[in-house]
Motif scaffolding. Structure first.
Motif, PDB file in Angstrom:
ATOM      1  N   GLY A 318       0.729  -1.268  -0.543  1.00  0.00           N
ATOM      2  CA  GLY A 318      -0.373   0.078   0.193  1.00  0.00           C
ATOM      3  C   GLY A 318       0.555   1.220  -0.333  1.00  0.00           C
ATOM      4  N   PHE A 324      -1.344  -4.200   3.313  1.00  0.00           N
ATOM      5  CA  PHE A 324      -2.724  -4.016   3.538  1.00  0.00           C
ATOM      6  C   PHE A 324      -2.885  -5.347   3.531  1.00  0.00           C
ATOM      7  N   CYS A 326      -6.318  -6.600   1.262  1.00  0.00           N
ATOM      8  CA  CYS A 326      -6.359  -6.705  -0.052  1.00  0.00           C
ATOM      9  C   CYS A 326      -7.780  -8.070  -0.232  1.00  0.00           C
ATOM     10  N   ASN A 370     -12.008  -1.561   1.114  1.00  0.00           N
ATOM     11  CA  ASN A 370     -11.032  -1.388   1.379  1.00  0.00           C
ATOM     12  C   ASN A 370     -10.873  -0.238   1.728  1.00  0.00           C
ATOM     13  N   ASN A 375      -7.596   1.781   3.277  1.00  0.00           N
ATOM     14  CA  ASN A 375      -6.569   1.172   2.277  1.00  0.00           C
ATOM     15  C   ASN A 375      -6.215   1.515   1.449  1.00  0.00           C
ATOM     16  N   LYS A 406      -1.883   6.218  -2.718  1.00  0.00           N
ATOM     17  CA  LYS A 406      -2.826   5.236  -2.467  1.00  0.00           C
ATOM     18  C   LYS A 406      -2.819   3.776  -3.064  1.00  0.00           C
TER      19      LYS A 406
END
Length: 466
Positions: A318, A324, A326, A370, A375, A406
């Motif tokens: 990320g 993170f 996903c 997400n 995220n 991001k």
């Protein structure tokens, strides 16, 4: 192309397009309306004008109409036609299907005549615009005389920009340098730097481009001071320009100018807030109006075809390279290669429902959660598997730059066909270059353009989605 009159062309082109659009709307209103209410006083009509104008703004940004005003005539005309057709499609969709013609007393007759008149006037105006562009020789009759001081690498590369007609609106007279051998074009050598100002004043030079190294700071200061005294524009070409591949960003720390290697619009907190607000609103709409009813259907089909969970969860890279979790709909049978092997064309691991979901990008729907969690963003570079991040960061210099922002569900690379399997490092390099371009050129309208193009590709399918 860099052009002294580019902003002028941009302003004229954009202003007249909107003028032509609104003239068309008003003229047809006055011809067809029998209420005798002036259009400015008609509260039902004014929202229509606003919608028509906003849709042209969206259409022109999707097709990049106003980014091509300095290209050849055929390309500009093609872009205008493409924008007009997209505009008509959006008008029909928004007015006829979403808003409805009865809401603001819009008739199909009004739509037909106003859009037809707009198309005719737009085409006629573009012909006039081409003639205006071709009047370069008139505008350039007052082209600025310029010289380059310093035949360094930067000075010679600047000369190439002039020589290749990349810089228009200038008449380059030649070079000044204390070492004549540095000037590759000897017929352009005008003398050493001590003779520069005398030549400038005698020949009415308008601008001096100084490409001397910093070690010559005393000479630079003298030339700058003399230029100011004699009303000559003085511009400095930094000797380290080769480090800046794209438009650089200048800011001041105290009285010290700092050049950033790249512009990052999303470093502006207001831009980030706007992007985040769009992410939240758009994600909630997709979850409430699409995911809510599609989820049980896809869940049943996934379960019926193969054993395993409905969702596929994987650690991805990320922003700032923080990993993170996903989420996606599972499109493959459970296998040992999930964590490091990309999907390939005809991949036997992909299920039948998985093929359909990947083709239409429906497998990405859970990622809107997400986005809500913060995220991901709706638009941004696609998040890669951790193993791929580690692998390609060693092979591609700018690979990690894409992690300044991001990751997204869709992105600039994806709508330009750079999605799916990356068989070679060169293929990944193209994707990275597209991601970095997006990072440096972000605008809210660019995000809207990417979202619209993604929706269209989801309907028509993408040959690289497998």
């Amino acid at each position: 192309m860099v052009h002294r009159y580019k902003q002028f062309y941009n302003a004229i082109n954009l202003t007249l397009d909107y003028l032509v659009l609104n003239i068309s709307l008003i003229v047809v209103y006055n011809l067809l309306d029998s209420s005798l209410i002036p259009w400015m006083n008609n509260k039902s009509y004014l929202p229509v004008v606003l919608v028509f104008n906003l849709l042209w703004l969206l259409s022109s940004n999707i097709t990049s109409l106003y980014n091509s005003v300095s290209d050849d005539d055929l390309k500009v005309y093609h872009s205008a036609i493409k924008t007009y057709l997209l505009y008509l499609s959006l008008i029909c969709t928004i007015i006829l299907l979403v808003i409805g013609t009865k809401t603001y007393f819009i008739t199909k007759e009004y739509l037909f005549y106003s859009m037809s008149l707009f198309g005719i006037l737009l085409g006629a105006w573009k012909v006039v615009f081409f003639a205006l562009r071709k009047s370069d020789r008139v505008l350039l009759s007052n082209s600025r005389k310029a010289i380059i001081v310093g035949a360094s690498r930067a000075g010679n590369e600047l000369y190439n920009q002039f020589n290749n007609k990349v810089l228009k609106g200038y008449d380059l007279l030649g070079f000044f340098d204390d070492e004549p051998s540095k000037v590759k074009q000897q017929h352009l050598y005008l003398g050493n730097t001590s003779l520069c100002m005398d030549y400038v004043l005698k020949n009415n030079v308008d601008e001096i481009f100084c490409a001397l190294p910093y070690s010559e700071h005393k000479t630079i200061e003298r030339l700058m001071s003399d230029s100011d005294k004699n009303l000559i524009r003085f511009k400095i070409v930094p000797e380290y320009h080769e480090y800046f591949k794209n438009t650089s960003y200048l800011q001041n720390l105290g009285n010290i100018p700092i050049l950033s290697v790249r512009a990052e619009p999303l470093e502006n907190i207001l831009n980030r807030a706007l992007k985040r607000a769009f992410d939240i609103v758009f994600s909630l709409m997709i979850i409430l109006f699409v995911f809510s009813w599609l989820f049980p259907i896809l869940a049943i089909l996934i379960k019926l075809e193969s054993k395993g969970p409905i969702f596929f969860k994987q650690m991805r890279s990320g922003r700032d390279n923080h990993a993170f979790l996903c989420y996606k709909f599972r499109s493959m049978r459970i296998n040992k290669d999930l964590e490091h092997k990309q999907a390939t064309l005809g991949d036997p691991r992909i299920t039948k429902i998985g093929t359909f979901m990947r083709k239409t990008s429906l497998d990405e729907l859970p990622q809107f959660f997400n986005v809500l969690l913060g995220n991901m963003s709706v638009v941004g570079p696609r998040p890669h598997m951790l193993s791929h991040t580690e692998q390609y960061s060693q092979l591609i210099d700018q690979f990690m730059v894409r992690h300044f922002m991001k990751p997204g569900i869709t992105g600039w690379a994806q709508i330009n066909g750079l999605r799916g399997e990356t068989k070679t490092t060169e293929a990944m390099l193209e994707r990275v270059e597209a991601d970095v371009w997006y990072l440096e050129n972000w605008t809210f309208l660019l995000d809207l353009k990417i979202v619209v193009n993604t929706l269209l590709k989801s309907i028509t399918g993408d040959k690289n989605a497998y």
